[in-house]
Scaffold this active site. Structure first.
Site, PDB file in Angstrom:
ATOM      1  N   ASP A 108     146.622  -8.966  55.027  1.00  0.00           N
ATOM      2  CA  ASP A 108     145.398  -9.334  54.330  1.00  0.00           C
ATOM      3  C   ASP A 108     144.641  -8.084  53.901  1.00  0.00           C
ATOM      4  OD1 ASP A 108     143.683 -11.057  53.202  1.00  0.00           O
ATOM      5  OD2 ASP A 108     142.806 -11.802  55.061  1.00  0.00           O
ATOM      6  N   LYS A 143     150.988 -19.967  54.202  1.00  0.00           N
ATOM      7  CA  LYS A 143     149.717 -19.487  54.736  1.00  0.00           C
ATOM      8  C   LYS A 143     149.429 -20.038  56.136  1.00  0.00           C
ATOM      9  CE  LYS A 143     147.143 -17.447  52.084  1.00  0.00           C
ATOM     10  NZ  LYS A 143     146.550 -17.695  50.781  1.00  0.00           N
ATOM     11  N   CYS A 181     110.347 -17.707  82.254  1.00  0.00           N
ATOM     12  CA  CYS A 181     110.977 -18.555  81.240  1.00  0.00           C
ATOM     13  C   CYS A 181     112.236 -19.198  81.807  1.00  0.00           C
ATOM     14  CB  CYS A 181     111.319 -17.713  80.010  1.00  0.00           C
ATOM     15  SG  CYS A 181     112.304 -18.570  78.785  1.00  0.00           S
ATOM     16  N   CYS A 209     111.418 -13.354  74.113  1.00  0.00           N
ATOM     17  CA  CYS A 209     110.398 -14.104  74.815  1.00  0.00           C
ATOM     18  C   CYS A 209     109.763 -13.140  75.812  1.00  0.00           C
ATOM     19  CB  CYS A 209     111.027 -15.288  75.536  1.00  0.00           C
ATOM     20  SG  CYS A 209     109.985 -15.968  76.828  1.00  0.00           S
ATOM     21  N   CYS A 240     110.032 -21.883  76.869  1.00  0.00           N
ATOM     22  CA  CYS A 240     108.874 -21.886  77.776  1.00  0.00           C
ATOM     23  C   CYS A 240     107.536 -21.802  77.055  1.00  0.00           C
ATOM     24  CB  CYS A 240     108.986 -20.759  78.802  1.00  0.00           C
ATOM     25  SG  CYS A 240     108.688 -19.120  78.095  1.00  0.00           S
ATOM     26  N   GLU A 293     158.355 -11.654  56.380  1.00  0.00           N
ATOM     27  CA  GLU A 293     157.428 -10.559  56.698  1.00  0.00           C
ATOM     28  C   GLU A 293     156.026 -11.144  56.838  1.00  0.00           C
ATOM     29  OE1 GLU A 293     157.379  -8.339  53.050  1.00  0.00           O
ATOM     30  OE2 GLU A 293     159.553  -8.239  52.968  1.00  0.00           O
ATOM     31  N   CYS A 302     108.309 -19.030  72.357  1.00  0.00           N
ATOM     32  CA  CYS A 302     109.648 -19.248  72.908  1.00  0.00           C
ATOM     33  C   CYS A 302     109.961 -20.741  72.920  1.00  0.00           C
ATOM     34  CB  CYS A 302     109.709 -18.683  74.331  1.00  0.00           C
ATOM     35  SG  CYS A 302     111.217 -19.148  75.203  1.00  0.00           S
ATOM     36  N   TYR A 337     156.117  -3.255  51.064  1.00  0.00           N
ATOM     37  CA  TYR A 337     156.922  -4.478  51.101  1.00  0.00           C
ATOM     38  C   TYR A 337     157.822  -4.648  49.881  1.00  0.00           C
ATOM     39  CZ  TYR A 337     152.712  -6.105  48.602  1.00  0.00           C
ATOM     40  OH  TYR A 337     151.657  -6.225  47.741  1.00  0.00           O
ATOM     41  N   LYS A 356     152.255 -11.678  55.903  1.00  0.00           N
ATOM     42  CA  LYS A 356     151.460 -11.490  54.695  1.00  0.00           C
ATOM     43  C   LYS A 356     150.191 -10.772  55.116  1.00  0.00           C
ATOM     44  CE  LYS A 356     149.970 -13.850  50.530  1.00  0.00           C
ATOM     45  NZ  LYS A 356     148.668 -13.249  50.336  1.00  0.00           N
TER      46      LYS A 356
END
Ligand code: IVH
Length: 675
Positions: free
Chosen positions: A124, A321, A439, A433, A418, A120, A415, A232, A122
């Site tokens: 989380d 895992k 730029c 910016c 530029c 099955e 920035c 489960y 696992k």
């Protein structure tokens, strides 16, 4: 009571019972069998009918009525529940060898050639125990430390995947069911978005969000969170046996209305276990919920009993895992990227690390507020997360490992590309910016966007070429692309005569386009493909869009004040007028767009197509829908009105179901578009 009232009461009793039975049945079809029989709207109608009836005759309300999932006042604190049979943990395997050893030891212990295992996913989330007495849910509890947990009965009742009463017959008088409560990926993303909008706590991952949501003292909060449960196993049970195999027990649970994993499989021998691990690993990103491995369990209960336990884990089960989606590493630097709209994004430069199977060296920090909220500093050890195809991000800082003399991060005032001033507008999370297309970074991004496949579709205009064209001052704005010649191109690095010629052909071909592509290609903020499309069909011609004031713009479906203001601002800028003029002079053109008349019965509706239709291609279907005024989007969200489901539909269908979006099969769809 008057006779008339008695009649109506007895009718109401009967109808309420009918409705409850129907609602339970449809809930079961939807959540447990994943095979709904009726549209959600019909379910809602039945639900409302029952609510109305119970409102009229409060005496009819039963504790297990589907209308009574959220009830009771907020608690002061959770009570404690002692688990009669402890809730154990699992031994972990991290390699094929670990798994082979597990199988070898199990076979040796029970002296068997081969063993049948149930495999099955696992999940989380967090482990939860549900206690049913005579088929009625009487208690829900968290795992806690395995011996005692918290009484979360009120909250458990709010999950529609948890039956308040078991279905069918044959269940033990006392039955404790165990499983995982988790938050699906979509629900998690939406919850976090909502939290961010309301200035509330952002959850680091779906597991934390699930735990935080289930452990709320106010059950109304839990009810508002997208939690689900999958079972489960079982804990204690009394007065009836269950079955001789774990896989059969799960099937019994399913018959009784509990949800079990559709991915489960009974497998023989270790090679099959390994194959399952590979297969499920391949599906990991496309599953609607997060999993962190596979759990293998010896299927025969008598063999489980012979194998018994070591410490706090059974000898008959193992968790293998998957590569972790969160890892720890060090922040070497914090860089700043400038995007197409000039937004400055801080990016953590990391000591490269393998996360979820891919090497991660950069992780986004989103914006300055986020950096401060998480307080990420150069030199810090951080938790990095990469789930599926999502951009890696820094989740949190491991403060205990912070070296001395670290500095709080600040975005630069200029920035980094530029040197222009960086401005952060009130109420915006991004600093930008201020130089606009002057730029270089923004110019490069604007050109990349203009040439992209869904915009002007200029093949061969990749990152490296754009870099050279902008850095060498050959291309200032996108209209300069149409002035490029062979000699200029051939003088560039890595550009032969053939590729230069091909590139010129591609540029020439891009001149013939459509108004919606062109509008999208301009890179107006907030104007994506869909909005460009509605603008084109609403106004019919470019001049009309350019001249529209905010009021006129807001008449366009889906254009609100923010989008209207952005469009206005863009066309107010003389520089943009100039570029558009030059583009048209260079020969960029499009066919006239048929204006939308009121004969647009699907105006304002959003569709998503998934799977293969037998009768027409996806593009044809899209065009049909658009010609009727509908919007066609690539992904399912809360804003989707219908999902058209063809053969072999994928995760979009799952999403639609998870969000309760209406679905149409091919027949319904053809009928709708009048085919
Ligand atoms: S069986 C004695 N099956 O993993 C066996 N656990 O590390 C007890 N989990 O606390 C658990 N998916 O929260 C089992 N299919 C699954 C599972 C699963 C997730 C979690 C569960 C448990 C932890 C053990």
């Amino acid at each position: 009571m008057s006779p008339a009232k008695q009649v109506s009461l007895s009718k109401a009793i009967k109808r309420a019972a009918e409705l409850r039975e129907q609602l339970d049945y449809h809930n079961y079809r939807y959540y447990v069998l994943d095979d709904p029989e009726i549209p959600d709207a019909e379910y809602d109608r039945l639900f409302r009918e029952l609510q109305t009836l119970e409102g009229k005759f409060p005496a009819l309300v039963t504790a297990d009525s589907p209308t009574q999932r959220v009830g009771g006042a907020p608690l002061k604190a959770f009570g404690t529940v002692r688990h009669e049979a402890p809730m154990l943990s699992l031994d972990n395997a991290f390699s094929e060898e670990d798994l082979r050893n597990f199988d070898r030891r199990a076979r040796a212990a029970v002296e068997a050639e081969q063993i049948y295992y149930q495999a099955e996913p696992k999940l989380d989330g967090l482990a939860v125990s549900l206690l049913y007495e005579s088929g009625v849910l009487v208690r829900g509890a968290t795992r806690g430390d395995g011996f005692s947990g918290e009484d979360i009965t009120q909250n458990a009742r709010t999950l529609r995947t948890i039956p308040l009463r078991l279905r069918g017959r044959g269940y033990p008088r006392v039955l404790e069911v165990r499983g995982e409560v988790y938050m699906p990926k979509m629900g998690f993303a939406q919850l976090n978005q909502r939290q961010a909008e309301q200035g509330e706590k952002i959850f680091a991952n779906p597991r934390n969000a699930a735990a935080g949501s289930l452990r709320q003292l106010d059950p109304r909060i839990t009810a508002s969170r997208p939690l689900e449960m999958m079972c489960y196993g079982v804990g204690k049970f009394e007065d009836a046996g269950l079955a001789a195999r774990h896989s059969e027990i799960l099937e019994r649970l399913q018959e009784w209305g509990l949800r079990i994993s559709p991915e489960r499989a009974v497998l023989e021998g270790v090679e099959a276990l390994l194959k399952y691990y590979q297969r499920l690993g391949g599906k990991r990103d496309s599953l609607p919920y997060e999993i962190d491995g596979v759990v293998y369990k010896v299927d025969r209960i008598d063999l489980q009993q012979r194998l018994g336990f070591v410490a706090r884990a059974p000898r008959w089960a193992l968790a293998y895992k998957f590569p972790a989606q969160e890892e720890m590493t060090r922040v070497l630097d914090i860089g700043v990227q400038v995007g197409r709209t000039g937004a400055l994004t801080p990016v953590a430069r990391l000591k490269p690390i393998l996360v979820g199977g891919a090497t991660v060296a950069n992780a986004t920090l989103h914006n300055e507020d986020e950096v401060h909220r998480k307080d990420v500093r150069v030199g810090d050890t951080v938790v990095v997360r990469r789930a599926g195809d999502v951009i890696p991000e820094v989740v949190s800082v491991v403060l205990e490992q912070r070296p001395a003399h670290t500095k709080v991060f600040h975005l630069p005032k200029q920035c980094p590309v530029c040197g222009s001033e960086v401005i952060r507008m009130e109420g915006e999370s991004a600093a930008r910016c201020s130089a606009g297309l002057v730029c270089g970074a923004q110019r490069k991004e604007a050109i990349r966007h203009y040439a992209s496949r869904r915009a002007m579709d200029i093949e061969g205009l990749g990152e490296k070429l754009i870099e050279q064209l902008v850095d060498k001052d050959i291309v200032h704005d996108v209209s300069d692309l149409y002035r490029l010649d062979l000699a200029t191109l051939m003088a560039l690095e890595r550009m032969g005569e053939k590729s230069a010629q091909n590139f010129l052909v591609a540029i020439g071909a891009s001149k013939s386009t459509t108004l919606n592509r062109f509008l999208f290609a301009l890179g107006i903020r907030e104007v994506g493909e869909a909005t460009a499309h509605t603008l084109a069909s609403h106004f019919g011609e470019l001049e009309a869009v350019m001249e529209a004031d905010e009021e006129a713009l807001q008449k366009v479906p889906d254009v609100g004040p923010v989008v209207a203001a952005q469009i206005q601002a863009f066309f107010h800028e003389p520089h943009n007028h100039e570029v558009i003029k030059k583009l048209v002079e260079a020969g960029v053109h499009w066919p006239a767009v048929p204006r939308k008349t009121s004969a647009a019965p699907l105006m304002g509706k959003t569709f998503v197509l998934t799977g293969t239709l037998a009768g027409m291609s996806r593009d044809e279907a899209k065009q049909h829908l658009q010609s009727l005024g509908a919007k066609v989007s690539g992904s399912v969200s809360g804003k989707t009105d219908y999902v058209v489901v063809g053969a072999e539909a994928g995760s979009k269908l799952d999403k639609a179901r998870a969000l309760g979006v209406a679905t149409l099969d091919e027949k319904d769809f053809l009928k709708l578009i009048g085919h």
